[in-house]
Structures are given as structure tokens and as C-alpha cells.
Design a protein around this motif. Structure first.
Motif, PDB file in Angstrom:
ATOM      1  N   LEU A 106       4.904   7.078   1.382  1.00 13.52           N
ATOM      2  CA  LEU A 106       5.230   6.096   2.111  1.00 13.52           C
ATOM      3  C   LEU A 106       4.861   4.677   1.450  1.00 13.52           C
ATOM      4  CD1 LEU A 106       6.667   5.142   4.786  1.00 13.52           C
ATOM      5  CD2 LEU A 106       4.510   5.170   5.716  1.00 13.52           C
ATOM      6  N   GLN A 107       5.765   4.076   0.673  1.00 15.32           N
ATOM      7  CA  GLN A 107       5.361   2.720   0.049  1.00 15.32           C
ATOM      8  C   GLN A 107       5.704   1.650   1.097  1.00 15.32           C
ATOM      9  OE1 GLN A 107       7.304   2.191  -3.597  1.00 15.32           O
ATOM     10  NE2 GLN A 107       7.394  -0.198  -3.196  1.00 15.32           N
ATOM     11  N   MET A 108       4.737   1.014   1.346  1.00 13.69           N
ATOM     12  CA  MET A 108       4.615   0.010   2.438  1.00 13.69           C
ATOM     13  C   MET A 108       4.453  -1.542   1.652  1.00 13.69           C
ATOM     14  SD  MET A 108       2.197   1.892   5.334  1.00 13.69           S
ATOM     15  CE  MET A 108       0.897   1.841   4.190  1.00 13.69           C
ATOM     16  N   LEU A 116       0.741  -1.046   0.140  1.00 11.18           N
ATOM     17  CA  LEU A 116       0.038  -0.047   0.001  1.00 11.18           C
ATOM     18  C   LEU A 116       0.772   1.154  -0.094  1.00 11.18           C
ATOM     19  CD1 LEU A 116      -3.116   0.421   0.074  1.00 11.18           C
ATOM     20  CD2 LEU A 116      -3.043   0.945   2.690  1.00 11.18           C
ATOM     21  N   THR A 117       0.343   2.266  -0.718  1.00  8.51           N
ATOM     22  CA  THR A 117       1.373   3.623  -0.829  1.00  8.51           C
ATOM     23  C   THR A 117       0.392   4.736  -0.237  1.00  8.51           C
ATOM     24  OG1 THR A 117       2.559   2.746  -2.550  1.00  8.51           O
ATOM     25  CG2 THR A 117       2.430   5.113  -2.263  1.00  8.51           C
ATOM     26  N   THR A 146       9.320   2.468   2.256  1.00  2.00           N
ATOM     27  CA  THR A 146      10.095   3.336   1.662  1.00  2.00           C
ATOM     28  C   THR A 146       9.331   4.738   1.640  1.00  2.00           C
ATOM     29  OG1 THR A 146      11.172   1.532   0.314  1.00  2.00           O
ATOM     30  CG2 THR A 146      11.327   3.913  -0.397  1.00  2.00           C
ATOM     31  N   ILE A 147      10.041   5.624   2.133  1.00  2.00           N
ATOM     32  CA  ILE A 147       9.577   7.152   2.172  1.00  2.00           C
ATOM     33  C   ILE A 147      10.343   7.667   0.963  1.00  2.00           C
ATOM     34  CG2 ILE A 147      11.362   8.023   3.829  1.00  2.00           C
ATOM     35  CD1 ILE A 147       9.177   9.882   4.903  1.00  2.00           C
ATOM     36  N   SER A 148       9.714   8.514   0.393  1.00  3.82           N
ATOM     37  CA  SER A 148      10.001   9.514  -1.020  1.00  3.82           C
ATOM     38  C   SER A 148       9.359  10.787  -0.896  1.00  3.82           C
ATOM     39  CB  SER A 148      10.052   8.516  -2.227  1.00  3.82           C
ATOM     40  OG  SER A 148       8.770   8.202  -2.443  1.00  3.82           O
ATOM     41  N   SER A 203      11.099  -1.428  13.077  1.00  4.52           N
ATOM     42  CA  SER A 203      10.062  -2.228  12.817  1.00  4.52           C
ATOM     43  C   SER A 203       9.764  -1.976  11.346  1.00  4.52           C
ATOM     44  CB  SER A 203       8.788  -1.953  13.783  1.00  4.52           C
ATOM     45  OG  SER A 203       8.304  -0.304  13.672  1.00  4.52           O
ATOM     46  N   VAL A 204      10.100  -1.083  10.615  1.00  2.00           N
ATOM     47  CA  VAL A 204       9.660  -0.994   9.230  1.00  2.00           C
ATOM     48  C   VAL A 204      10.819  -1.048   8.260  1.00  2.00           C
ATOM     49  CG1 VAL A 204       7.463   0.231   9.644  1.00  2.00           C
ATOM     50  CG2 VAL A 204       9.649   1.415   9.068  1.00  2.00           C
ATOM     51  N   LYS A 205      11.918  -1.078   8.643  1.00  2.01           N
ATOM     52  CA  LYS A 205      13.142  -1.174   7.750  1.00  2.01           C
ATOM     53  C   LYS A 205      13.330  -2.391   7.021  1.00  2.01           C
ATOM     54  CE  LYS A 205      16.331   1.382  10.796  1.00  2.01           C
ATOM     55  NZ  LYS A 205      17.574   1.356  11.516  1.00  2.01           N
TER      56      LYS A 205
END
Length: 122
Positions: A80-82, A18-19, A68-70, A62-64
Motif C-alpha cells: 500500500l503506497q501512501m 510511506l509504503t 495505490t495498492i499493488s 478518502s484515499v483515491k
């Protein structure tokens, strides 16, 4: 007028992607550091990811490797790409933006969005 608006939340299954998007406006001031926070029901708000105006990135442990934040400055938007979402990622996600005249000066003010809800469940 200063505005920070999140979008992109929804209901997904574990392992899905999800983004989220955060569109920010600081009036006459530009967007500097932007952060994504999240808050699960009954829990404290947690810092998830940070991106500076210079492109420096930081993530919560916990999310590394999964998030990805861009940013796209032309669109005044931070993403925020999850990926590989887990049930424990379920929370309301908030965008926090700092604004200032330039990257060479301290931020003048900051603002929070209203949040977008992410639910990860099978």
C-alpha cells in the motif's frame, strides 16, 4: 501455517509518503483477494483498498488519488503506497487476506495481520 504480517508503519509529516507491506502465507492455499483496513483511535475499522487475484482495484473515497495498492505474487506480498499523507490518515493499518485453491473457486478461509501503526503529524 496461515500467517499475515504487516510492516512499514512509522511517524511521518503531512505530505510525506510511506509504503506498507503485507506478506501472507496460506499454507497449501494461494492468496486471493487482499484488503487494507485502518482503524484510528476510538473509531471503527475502515476499508481502505482492495486488490483481487485478477488485479481489480478498489479504494475508499478518502484515499483515491493518493494511495495505490499493488501485489507481487512471487514474493507473496501486497503493498500500500501512501502519498500526500494527511493527519487524518493516522491509524493502525491492517492487512486482510483471503486464501483458496484457485481463482476459479471461492476462498476457503481468511486471516488478519496484527497491524502496523502510521502516525502523520507535524
Amino acid at each position: 501455517q496461515v500467517q499475515v504480517v504487516e510492516s512499514g508503519g512509522g511517524l511521518v509529516q503531512p505530505g510525506d509518503s510511506l509504503t506498507l507491506s503485507c506478506t501472507a502465507s496460506g499454507g497449501i492455499f494461494g492468496i486471493r483477494t487482499v484488503e487494507w483496513y485502518r482503524q484510528a483511535p476510538g473509531e471503527q475499522r475502515e476499508l481502505v483498498a482492495t486488490i483481487t487475484s485478477g488485479g481489480i482495484l478498489n479504494y475508499a473515497d478518502s484515499v483515491k488519488g493518493r494511495f495505490t495498492i499493488s501485489r507481487d505474487d512471487a514474493k507473496n506480498t501486497v503493498y500500500l503506497q501512501m502519498n500526500s499523507l494527511k493527519p487524518e490518515d493516522t491509524a493502525v493499518y491492517y492487512c486482510h487476506a483471503e486464501f483458496g485453491p484457485s481463482q476459479w473457486e471461492d476462498s476457503v478461509f481468511d486471516s488478519w495481520g496484527q497491524g502496523t501503526r502510521v502516525t502523520v503529524s507535524s
